[in-house]
Write a protein that holds these residues in place. Structure first.
Motif, PDB file in Angstrom:
ATOM      1  N   LEU A  86       0.843  -1.183   0.000  1.00  0.00           N
ATOM      2  CA  LEU A  86       0.000   0.000   0.000  1.00  0.00           C
ATOM      3  C   LEU A  86       0.883   1.240   0.000  1.00  0.00           C
ATOM      4  O   LEU A  86       1.485   1.588   1.016  1.00  0.00           O
ATOM      5  CB  LEU A  86      -0.925  -0.007   1.218  1.00  0.00           C
ATOM      6  N   LEU A  87       0.965   1.892  -1.168  1.00  0.00           N
ATOM      7  CA  LEU A  87       1.811   3.071  -1.326  1.00  0.00           C
ATOM      8  C   LEU A  87       0.964   4.330  -1.256  1.00  0.00           C
ATOM      9  O   LEU A  87      -0.183   4.354  -1.715  1.00  0.00           O
ATOM     10  CB  LEU A  87       2.554   3.020  -2.658  1.00  0.00           C
ATOM     11  N   VAL A  88       1.543   5.371  -0.684  1.00  0.00           N
ATOM     12  CA  VAL A  88       0.824   6.620  -0.445  1.00  0.00           C
ATOM     13  C   VAL A  88       1.238   7.661  -1.484  1.00  0.00           C
ATOM     14  O   VAL A  88       2.415   8.009  -1.591  1.00  0.00           O
ATOM     15  CB  VAL A  88       1.109   7.148   0.971  1.00  0.00           C
ATOM     16  N   ALA A  89       0.267   8.143  -2.260  1.00  0.00           N
ATOM     17  CA  ALA A  89       0.498   9.194  -3.247  1.00  0.00           C
ATOM     18  C   ALA A  89      -0.848   9.625  -3.804  1.00  0.00           C
ATOM     19  O   ALA A  89      -1.831   8.878  -3.740  1.00  0.00           O
ATOM     20  CB  ALA A  89       1.406   8.718  -4.383  1.00  0.00           C
ATOM     21  N   HIS A  90      -0.883  10.827  -4.371  1.00  0.00           N
ATOM     22  CA  HIS A  90      -2.128  11.305  -4.979  1.00  0.00           C
ATOM     23  C   HIS A  90      -2.284  10.766  -6.397  1.00  0.00           C
ATOM     24  O   HIS A  90      -3.375  10.398  -6.817  1.00  0.00           O
ATOM     25  CB  HIS A  90      -2.150  12.831  -4.993  1.00  0.00           C
ATOM     26  N   GLU A  91      -1.185  10.719  -7.135  1.00  0.00           N
ATOM     27  CA  GLU A  91      -1.199  10.246  -8.514  1.00  0.00           C
ATOM     28  C   GLU A  91      -0.216   9.078  -8.680  1.00  0.00           C
ATOM     29  O   GLU A  91       0.728   8.941  -7.900  1.00  0.00           O
ATOM     30  CB  GLU A  91      -0.790  11.366  -9.476  1.00  0.00           C
ATOM     31  N   GLU A  92      -0.425   8.265  -9.705  1.00  0.00           N
ATOM     32  CA  GLU A  92       0.480   7.149  -9.971  1.00  0.00           C
ATOM     33  C   GLU A  92       1.907   7.637 -10.191  1.00  0.00           C
ATOM     34  O   GLU A  92       2.872   6.976  -9.807  1.00  0.00           O
ATOM     35  CB  GLU A  92       0.013   6.365 -11.200  1.00  0.00           C
ATOM     36  N   SER A  93       2.048   8.819 -10.817  1.00  0.00           N
ATOM     37  CA  SER A  93       3.385   9.342 -11.099  1.00  0.00           C
ATOM     38  C   SER A  93       4.164   9.651  -9.827  1.00  0.00           C
ATOM     39  O   SER A  93       5.387   9.783  -9.865  1.00  0.00           O
ATOM     40  CB  SER A  93       3.282  10.601 -11.958  1.00  0.00           C
ATOM     41  N   GLY A  94       3.480   9.772  -8.693  1.00  0.00           N
ATOM     42  CA  GLY A  94       4.155  10.084  -7.439  1.00  0.00           C
ATOM     43  C   GLY A  94       4.465   8.884  -6.576  1.00  0.00           C
ATOM     44  O   GLY A  94       4.972   9.037  -5.460  1.00  0.00           O
ATOM     45  N   LEU A  95       4.195   7.678  -7.071  1.00  0.00           N
ATOM     46  CA  LEU A  95       4.411   6.488  -6.254  1.00  0.00           C
ATOM     47  C   LEU A  95       5.891   6.271  -5.976  1.00  0.00           C
ATOM     48  O   LEU A  95       6.739   6.410  -6.858  1.00  0.00           O
ATOM     49  CB  LEU A  95       3.829   5.257  -6.955  1.00  0.00           C
ATOM     50  N   ASP A  96       6.178   5.921  -4.727  1.00  0.00           N
ATOM     51  CA  ASP A  96       7.548   5.655  -4.280  1.00  0.00           C
ATOM     52  C   ASP A  96       7.486   4.461  -3.347  1.00  0.00           C
ATOM     53  O   ASP A  96       6.730   4.472  -2.371  1.00  0.00           O
ATOM     54  CB  ASP A  96       8.095   6.886  -3.543  1.00  0.00           C
ATOM     55  N   PRO A  97       8.250   3.394  -3.607  1.00  0.00           N
ATOM     56  CA  PRO A  97       8.160   2.188  -2.781  1.00  0.00           C
ATOM     57  C   PRO A  97       8.520   2.415  -1.326  1.00  0.00           C
ATOM     58  O   PRO A  97       8.167   1.592  -0.474  1.00  0.00           O
ATOM     59  CB  PRO A  97       9.134   1.219  -3.457  1.00  0.00           C
TER      60      PRO A  97
END
Length: 286
Positions: free
Chosen positions: A78-89
């Motif tokens: 479960l990754l925290v971000a507003h957009e997919e482009s902001g996902l960080d493991p």
């Protein structure tokens, strides 16, 4: 191609965030920056909280009673971000929210805010497919059940943190099927007057701009003021709390007018990205 390879490769999260994530746990999580004796603000909701330099911790420093985290299910995490482009493991729900909260609660002898029994609302906005994401979220929350409010067979037992699930509506079905649930549902206005109990959906949220024309300029029209009053009365009559997102959030008279109208009507949560601005407004309004 998975979401990791599609996201923008941003290795550095900025010096402020890096310092917050690498500082010792006691320095990051201790309840030390809020002025002594100042009570937490139950009505203050940190919208898109994870975009602040120190997710969760900045909001707690300002005494907020509710914080929001958007989540995506990516390769079982479960990754925290507003957009997919902001996902960080590295930015998981556990790392940014659940682990710091557990440390803080243990350090404060069982509360998020030392000396105050407030149950912090953790609003979890599901951005990926609702059913699969909720099933993983349920498994994760079970590991933190020592600090979470729980509903067992329709009876709620409060904890230091109350997780409320918003976002993709497909999360509702697996939630309703659980006999023991460590999360609650964020309803919509159309859920008012239905059979969904407050033990399942204790919160009702709606877009301000889709519900009202008035944006804080000039007097609030009488019909809209009455509609707001009726919505608050309906929610409270069913023992639910009410929140509006997309309220004006640029500092100035219009924002203050809308916030004042929300307070006067008895709306339970005021939504903002401006942590010091909302804290200052609410403390001055007391």
């Amino acid at each position: 191609m998975n979401l990791y390879t599609r996201r923008t490769a941003v290795v550095s999260l900025g010096a402020a965030l890096a310092a917050g994530l690498t500082a010792p746990a006691d320095a990051r999580d201790a309840d030390v920056r809020r002025p002594t004796g100042s009570a937490p603000l139950r009505r203050a909701h940190a919208h898109n909280d994870y975009e602040h330099p120190r997710p969760l911790l900045d909001a707690l420093d300002h005494g907020f009673g509710s914080v929001e985290a958007d989540i995506w299910l990516v390769d079982g995490r479960l990754l925290v971000a507003h957009e997919e482009s902001g996902l960080d493991p590295a930015r998981t729900l556990e790392a940014l929210y659940l682990d710091p909260l557990r440390r803080r609660i243990r350090a404060n002898n069982g509360t998020v805010y030392r000396g105050h029994p407030l149950s912090l609302q953790l609003l979890i906005d599901v951005k990926s497919a609702g059913e699969a994401t909720y099933r993983e979220l349920s498994r994760v929350l079970h590991r933190y059940r020592d600090m979470l409010s729980v509903c067992r067979a329709g009876r709620v037992h409060g904890g230091p943190v109350t997780a409320v699930v918003s976002g993709d509506r497909a999360a509702r079905a697996p939630m309703e099927a659980e006999r023991v649930r460590h999360a609650f549902y964020d309803g919509r206005i159309e859920d008012l007057g239905t059979a969904a109990p407050a033990s399942f959906a204790p919160l009702v949220s709606a877009s301000w701009t889709e519900t009202f024309r008035w944006q804080g300029v000039g007097p609030m029209p009488g019909d809209e003021r009455e509609r707001l009053r009726r919505l608050v009365a309906a929610a409270h009559g069913e023992r639910r709390r009410l929140r509006f997102w997309a309220t004006p959030d640029t500092a100035g008279p219009a924002r203050e007018a809308v916030w004042t109208a929300l307070l006067d009507a008895g709306v339970d949560h005021l939504n903002s990205d401006d942590l010091p601005g909302l804290e200052g407004f609410l403390r001055a309004a007391r």
